[in-house]
Design a protein around this motif. Sequence first.
Motif, PDB file in Angstrom:
ATOM      1  N   ALA A  40       0.879  -1.176   0.000  1.00 43.28           N
ATOM      2  CA  ALA A  40       0.000   0.000   0.000  1.00 43.28           C
ATOM      3  C   ALA A  40       0.911   1.219   0.000  1.00 43.28           C
ATOM      4  N   ILE A  41       0.677   2.137  -0.924  1.00 45.67           N
ATOM      5  CA  ILE A  41       1.562   3.296  -1.099  1.00 45.67           C
ATOM      6  C   ILE A  41       0.786   4.574  -0.800  1.00 45.67           C
ATOM      7  N   ARG A  42       1.266   5.328   0.190  1.00 44.63           N
ATOM      8  CA  ARG A  42       0.633   6.598   0.561  1.00 44.63           C
ATOM      9  C   ARG A  42       1.381   7.740  -0.106  1.00 44.63           C
ATOM     10  N   CYS A  43       0.658   8.587  -0.825  1.00 43.64           N
ATOM     11  CA  CYS A  43       1.253   9.721  -1.535  1.00 43.64           C
ATOM     12  C   CYS A  43       0.960  11.008  -0.775  1.00 43.64           C
ATOM     13  N   LEU A  44       2.014  11.699  -0.353  1.00 46.48           N
ATOM     14  CA  LEU A  44       1.875  12.954   0.393  1.00 46.48           C
ATOM     15  C   LEU A  44       2.398  14.104  -0.454  1.00 46.48           C
ATOM     16  N   LYS A  45       1.537  15.070  -0.743  1.00 42.89           N
ATOM     17  CA  LYS A  45       1.969  16.272  -1.467  1.00 42.89           C
ATOM     18  C   LYS A  45       2.457  17.283  -0.442  1.00 42.89           C
ATOM     19  N   MET A  46       3.695  17.709  -0.587  1.00 39.65           N
ATOM     20  CA  MET A  46       4.301  18.599   0.399  1.00 39.65           C
ATOM     21  C   MET A  46       3.823  20.033   0.214  1.00 39.65           C
ATOM     22  N   LYS A  47       3.432  20.662   1.325  1.00 35.62           N
ATOM     23  CA  LYS A  47       2.941  22.034   1.271  1.00 35.62           C
ATOM     24  C   LYS A  47       4.062  23.053   1.466  1.00 35.62           C
ATOM     25  N   ARG A  48       5.198  22.583   1.943  1.00 35.40           N
ATOM     26  CA  ARG A  48       6.318  23.495   2.172  1.00 35.40           C
ATOM     27  C   ARG A  48       7.530  23.016   1.380  1.00 35.40           C
ATOM     28  N   SER A  49       8.359  23.968   0.990  1.00 35.12           N
ATOM     29  CA  SER A  49       9.555  23.630   0.221  1.00 35.12           C
ATOM     30  C   SER A  49      10.699  23.264   1.159  1.00 35.12           C
ATOM     31  N   HIS A  50      11.097  21.998   1.110  1.00 37.96           N
ATOM     32  CA  HIS A  50      12.218  21.532   1.932  1.00 37.96           C
ATOM     33  C   HIS A  50      13.052  20.563   1.114  1.00 37.96           C
ATOM     34  N   SER A  51      14.323  20.467   1.486  1.00 37.94           N
ATOM     35  CA  SER A  51      15.192  19.471   0.848  1.00 37.94           C
ATOM     36  C   SER A  51      14.923  18.102   1.475  1.00 37.94           C
ATOM     37  N   THR A  52      15.434  17.076   0.832  1.00 31.25           N
ATOM     38  CA  THR A  52      15.256  15.724   1.371  1.00 31.25           C
ATOM     39  C   THR A  52      15.857  15.623   2.772  1.00 31.25           C
ATOM     40  N   GLN A  53      16.939  16.366   3.023  1.00 30.38           N
ATOM     41  CA  GLN A  53      17.611  16.283   4.318  1.00 30.38           C
ATOM     42  C   GLN A  53      16.705  16.736   5.453  1.00 30.38           C
ATOM     43  N   ASN A  54      15.815  17.707   5.172  1.00 30.63           N
ATOM     44  CA  ASN A  54      14.899  18.201   6.198  1.00 30.63           C
ATOM     45  C   ASN A  54      13.910  17.134   6.665  1.00 30.63           C
ATOM     46  N   PHE A  55      13.691  16.117   5.839  1.00 31.70           N
ATOM     47  CA  PHE A  55      12.706  15.095   6.176  1.00 31.70           C
ATOM     48  C   PHE A  55      13.329  13.829   6.765  1.00 31.70           C
ATOM     49  N   MET A  56      14.652  13.783   6.845  1.00 30.88           N
ATOM     50  CA  MET A  56      15.285  12.523   7.224  1.00 30.88           C
ATOM     51  C   MET A  56      14.997  12.113   8.665  1.00 30.88           C
ATOM     52  N   HIS A  57      14.805  13.070   9.578  1.00 35.03           N
ATOM     53  CA  HIS A  57      14.487  12.672  10.964  1.00 35.03           C
ATOM     54  C   HIS A  57      13.097  12.048  11.018  1.00 35.03           C
ATOM     55  N   HIS A  58      12.195  12.513  10.138  1.00 42.54           N
ATOM     56  CA  HIS A  58      10.879  11.881  10.047  1.00 42.54           C
ATOM     57  C   HIS A  58      10.985  10.471   9.470  1.00 42.54           C
ATOM     58  N   ILE A  59      11.799  10.349   8.443  1.00 39.00           N
ATOM     59  CA  ILE A  59      11.973   9.039   7.795  1.00 39.00           C
ATOM     60  C   ILE A  59      12.577   8.032   8.771  1.00 39.00           C
ATOM     61  N   GLU A  60      13.507   8.511   9.608  1.00 34.46           N
ATOM     62  CA  GLU A  60      14.119   7.617  10.597  1.00 34.46           C
ATOM     63  C   GLU A  60      13.069   7.081  11.561  1.00 34.46           C
ATOM     64  N   LEU A  61      12.129   7.960  11.982  1.00 37.27           N
ATOM     65  CA  LEU A  61      11.046   7.517  12.873  1.00 37.27           C
ATOM     66  C   LEU A  61      10.150   6.505  12.161  1.00 37.27           C
ATOM     67  N   ILE A  62       9.757   6.825  10.921  1.00 33.98           N
ATOM     68  CA  ILE A  62       8.868   5.935  10.158  1.00 33.98           C
ATOM     69  C   ILE A  62       9.500   4.564   9.972  1.00 33.98           C
ATOM     70  N   SER A  63      10.815   4.535   9.752  1.00 32.58           N
ATOM     71  CA  SER A  63      11.511   3.258   9.534  1.00 32.58           C
ATOM     72  C   SER A  63      11.482   2.366  10.777  1.00 32.58           C
ATOM     73  N   LYS A  64      11.245   2.976  11.957  1.00 26.91           N
ATOM     74  CA  LYS A  64      11.189   2.203  13.205  1.00 26.91           C
ATOM     75  C   LYS A  64       9.775   1.712  13.519  1.00 26.91           C
ATOM     76  N   LEU A  65       8.801   2.157  12.734  1.00 24.32           N
ATOM     77  CA  LEU A  65       7.408   1.783  13.004  1.00 24.32           C
ATOM     78  C   LEU A  65       7.123   0.388  12.464  1.00 24.32           C
ATOM     79  N   ARG A  66       7.735  -0.588  13.098  1.00 27.26           N
ATOM     80  CA  ARG A  66       7.576  -1.980  12.685  1.00 27.26           C
ATOM     81  C   ARG A  66       7.163  -2.798  13.888  1.00 27.26           C
ATOM     82  N   HIS A  67       5.974  -3.348  13.798  1.00 31.13           N
ATOM     83  CA  HIS A  67       5.429  -4.107  14.915  1.00 31.13           C
ATOM     84  C   HIS A  67       4.367  -5.032  14.358  1.00 31.13           C
ATOM     85  N   ARG A  68       4.182  -6.147  15.020  1.00 30.63           N
ATOM     86  CA  ARG A  68       3.215  -7.144  14.541  1.00 30.63           C
ATOM     87  C   ARG A  68       1.807  -6.572  14.431  1.00 30.63           C
TER      88      ARG A  68
END
Length: 304
Positions: free
Chosen positions: A52-80
């Motif tokens: 399942a693929i969720r598409c998020l349209k960004m409302k603010r202009s940021h580089s990929t680096q600005n989102f990496m702390h969010h991505i790190e959290l999302i990558s830990k969201l693994r649970h049965r």
Amino acid sequence: MKLGALGLPPYRTFSLEEVEEATNNFDTYAFMGEGSQGQMYRGRLKDGSLVAIRCLKMKRSHSTQNFMHHIELISKLRHRHLVSALGHCFECYLDDSSVSRIFLVFEYVPNGTLRSWISGGHAWQKLQWTHRIAAAIGVAKGIQFLHTGIVPGVYSNNLKITDVLLDQNLVAKISSYNLPLLAENKGMLVHGTSSGASKDLSTSARINQDQKVDVYDFGLILLEIIVGRSLTSKNEVRVLKDQLQASITSDDTARSSTVDPVVRRSCSDQSLKTMMEICVSCLLKNPADRPSVEDILWNLHFSQ
């Protein structure tokens, strides 16, 4: 070890070409719906696995680096008992390389919502009591992981029974939770801070309040599990809660009259009474009076 136990591949970065190929270039047949958390598409990866693929349209202009702390959290969201993240993809503007869209790739859960198995389309095959208790325990464990399994914890998740999906083994998985990335993109407060929380509260008090918001929502899920029908209004919830409260101290005939007939045929009176007590305590008006998720889990195990 945890990744292996879940049977999921390691979290990774997907290319835009992979996402487009998986969804047949976002074909209308792949579109699953749109909500406050973006558009959802069903996809199939090259190895044949459904996602399942969720598409998020960004409302603010940021580089990929600005989102990496969010991505790190999302990558830990693994649970049965969570619909777990498998990876992400950034789509960037060509002129300034800022992020235009983020695609979050999740495992695909095939068996529909918990509601459809209790009060919806699976009426011919409604869940028996033991499966309902197992689903309730699964949701509670998922909430516990969101609160305590990662840092910062994820609170105020606006949990609904339609956000609980069942996999091929009828294991319950929470599909929608309060990702800080989504809150930040909408200009809301993040890190589990409820928009209604008082600014005067300490951090620990605010977190405790936000935890109890999820406990109330869990109580609503339990209520539907017990009565076996969709809840349509706050007034109906209040009436049913009062009926459960009264029936707890009455005889087993009074308890049986409030619950789903499928439940009456498949559970013991003591098990039903314990579930009713948990449900009523979760729905108490004062958040401070509601139980902790740990207390809920402890008591749910006694209802089996």
